[in-house]
Scaffold this motif. Structure first.
Motif, mmCIF file in Angstrom:
data_model
loop_
_atom_site.group_PDB
_atom_site.id
_atom_site.type_symbol
_atom_site.label_atom_id
_atom_site.label_comp_id
_atom_site.label_asym_id
_atom_site.label_seq_id
_atom_site.Cartn_x
_atom_site.Cartn_y
_atom_site.Cartn_z
ATOM 1 N N THR A 96 0.813 -1.220 0.000
ATOM 2 C CA THR A 96 0.000 0.000 0.000
ATOM 3 C C THR A 96 0.848 1.271 0.000
ATOM 4 O OG1 THR A 96 -0.182 -0.154 2.410
ATOM 5 C CG2 THR A 96 -1.973 -1.098 1.111
ATOM 6 N N VAL A 101 -2.817 7.161 -4.902
ATOM 7 C CA VAL A 101 -3.852 7.667 -3.996
ATOM 8 C C VAL A 101 -4.798 8.625 -4.708
ATOM 9 C CG1 VAL A 101 -2.430 7.365 -1.957
ATOM 10 C CG2 VAL A 101 -2.371 9.532 -3.166
ATOM 11 N N ARG A 103 -7.205 9.790 -2.482
ATOM 12 C CA ARG A 103 -7.482 10.533 -1.254
ATOM 13 C C ARG A 103 -6.499 10.051 -0.206
ATOM 14 N NH1 ARG A 103 -10.707 13.286 2.208
ATOM 15 N NH2 ARG A 103 -11.466 12.283 4.089
ATOM 16 N N ARG A 104 -5.959 11.024 0.519
ATOM 17 C CA ARG A 104 -5.011 10.657 1.586
ATOM 18 C C ARG A 104 -4.944 11.820 2.574
ATOM 19 N NH1 ARG A 104 0.683 11.740 2.156
ATOM 20 N NH2 ARG A 104 1.465 10.421 3.831
ATOM 21 N N SER A 106 -4.178 12.977 6.866
ATOM 22 C CA SER A 106 -3.672 12.637 8.191
ATOM 23 C C SER A 106 -4.095 13.747 9.142
ATOM 24 C CB SER A 106 -2.151 12.501 8.189
ATOM 25 O OG SER A 106 -1.674 12.304 9.520
ATOM 26 N N GLN A 116 -1.623 16.701 1.856
ATOM 27 C CA GLN A 116 -2.978 16.171 2.073
ATOM 28 C C GLN A 116 -3.678 16.110 0.712
ATOM 29 O OE1 GLN A 116 -4.040 15.354 5.154
ATOM 30 N NE2 GLN A 116 -2.953 16.634 6.632
ATOM 31 N N ASP A 229 -2.901 7.927 9.288
ATOM 32 C CA ASP A 229 -2.781 7.889 7.831
ATOM 33 C C ASP A 229 -4.017 7.200 7.281
ATOM 34 O OD1 ASP A 229 -2.020 7.786 5.181
ATOM 35 O OD2 ASP A 229 0.036 7.149 5.614
ATOM 36 N N ARG A 231 -5.951 6.549 3.653
ATOM 37 C CA ARG A 231 -5.734 6.689 2.220
ATOM 38 C C ARG A 231 -6.637 5.758 1.424
ATOM 39 N NH1 ARG A 231 0.262 5.252 0.844
ATOM 40 N NH2 ARG A 231 0.683 6.940 2.323
ATOM 41 N N THR A 256 -9.091 0.969 0.728
ATOM 42 C CA THR A 256 -8.991 2.038 1.719
ATOM 43 C C THR A 256 -8.208 1.489 2.904
ATOM 44 O OG1 THR A 256 -11.143 2.886 1.060
ATOM 45 C CG2 THR A 256 -10.247 3.681 3.142
ATOM 46 N N CYS A 258 -6.337 2.470 6.731
ATOM 47 C CA CYS A 258 -6.257 3.413 7.843
ATOM 48 C C CYS A 258 -5.277 2.900 8.884
ATOM 49 C CB CYS A 258 -7.640 3.606 8.490
ATOM 50 S SG CYS A 258 -7.587 4.630 9.978
ATOM 51 N N GLU A 286 -13.713 4.440 4.006
ATOM 52 C CA GLU A 286 -12.840 4.920 5.076
ATOM 53 C C GLU A 286 -13.506 4.852 6.450
ATOM 54 O OE1 GLU A 286 -12.831 9.669 4.790
ATOM 55 O OE2 GLU A 286 -12.352 8.685 2.908
#
Length: 364
Positions: A96, A101, A103-104, A106, A116, A229, A231, A256, A258, A286
């Motif tokens: 991973t 990505v 979407r990512r 933190s 971001q 994190d 993503r 997804t 996490c 997510e």
């Protein structure tokens, strides 16, 4: 699952016809196509794939249509189909860190390495009904030019630097790197290793995992999480064929992932270190991945010598009840005839009432 139903042949045929009519709805309304479901109900498609443990967006969309939009029924249909498929091998572990990505984010770094990536999310909507959608086909807003409109190449892990400094526990295999169990082939034997419970959580009912994760935030486990994190994107799937000694890519799947940063641990001989919880699901899910990572950390209580005092810390409470297909079947089996059992209970309660009435008359 609840399938052992018998009845009159004509009645069953009529029931199936009624189900087909209910599924179709008003014939004056254009029929919903599988492609429409796959393209426009992607979050539901991802949830069904996750709970069925089979990555196939088209078949998941078909199952959703067949199930009239019921995700549990759709997951059952897809799981049943999954059992008919031959296995030709196992993939290499998915990397991973190489995710493309979409979407990512933190929550623990303002200046995140790689930046971001907001991507598609409800987070910045106002949660107001868009009555414009009642007027017909939705025309998408033109995408902005530049990096925001497309998946980015790989971005570094948000926790990599903290792990290098020893502030967050390292991601290391268990002693001896044992082969993980396959929960789809072997019945679970508790306590499961972490690789086993992560599999069960990955295909558990999203609502159940969300509720368990929520309970840890409300004080039923001492975890104190931060979103480290989160993503979503595409990851390559690779296999090593028998005739070759190197991996080849056979496709991509959307995932997804996490990683939660949780309550630190330490001792007189070990410096304090943040711990992790982990979640991974098919598709864009997510909320499920975050809840899964909360529960994962709670289930690791024994590893950190924490006293298990809450339901989310109990494997045999969290894991079996999270299987939506099995849970649905056991609940729905109550629709099966229970005439004999109920008659015996009925006779017993009548006898008890008669005895109480007789005793009351003697006392009087």
């Amino acid at each position: 699952m609840y399938i052992a139903v018998k009845g009159g042949e004509r009645a069953i045929d009529a029931s199936r016809a009624l189900l087909a009519a209910a599924r179709r709805g008003d014939p004056a309304v254009p029929a919903l196509g599988v492609e429409q479901i796959q393209e426009q109900l992607g979050l539901l498609v991802g949830r069904v794939m996750a709970e069925a443990s089979l990555y196939d967006p088209q078949l998941a969309a078909l199952a959703i249509r067949q199930a009239c939009g019921d995700p549990i029924e759709a997951a059952f249909l897809l799981r049943a189909y999954r059992t008919t498929l031959p296995r030709f091998g196992s993939s290499e572990p998915l990397d991973t860190d190489r995710m493309r990505v979409r979407r990512r984010v933190s929550a623990i770094f303002k200046d995140l390495p790689g930046g971001q990536v907001l991507g598609p999310t409800f987070d910045y909507t106002q949660r107001l009904l868009d009555f414009g959608l009642l007027q017909g086909e939705e025309l998408p807003t033109p995408l902005p030019s530049g990096d925001a409109s497309a998946a980015q190449d790989t971005v570094p892990g948000a926790l990599t630097q903290l792990a290098a400094e020893g502030l967050v526990e390292a991601c290391e295999p268990s002693d001896g790197d044992p082969e993980p169990p396959d929960i789809t082939r072997d019945p679970p034997a508790y306590p499961l290793p972490r690789s086993g419970w992560l599999q069960m959580l990955a295909r558990a009912d999203e609502g159940w995992v969300l509720g368990m994760g929520y309970s840890t935030q409300r004080g039923y486990a001492h975890t104190h999480p931060f979103g480290g994190d989160i993503r979503f994107g595409a990851v390559a799937v690779e296999i090593v064929p028998d005739e070759l000694d190197f991996a080849i890519e056979i496709g991509e799947i959307e995932l997804t992932e996490c990683q939660m940063v949780n309550q630190f641990v330490g001792s007189a001989s070990t410096p304090p270190t943040f711990t992790r919880g982990y979640g991974l699901v098919f598709g864009h899910g997510e909320r499920k991945a975050m809840a899964m990572s909360l529960v994962d950390r709670a289930l690791r209580c024994d590893e950190f010598d924490e006293l298990p005092t809450s339901p989310a810390q109990q494997q045999e409470f969290v894991l079996p009840q999270g299987d939506s297909v099995e849970a649905s079947g056991f609940v729905q089996h109550l629709k099966l005839p229970h005439y004999v059992t109920f008659e015996s209970e009925l006779q017993l309660i009548r006898q008890l009432r008669a005895e109480i009435e007789a005793a009351s008359k003697e006392t009087a």
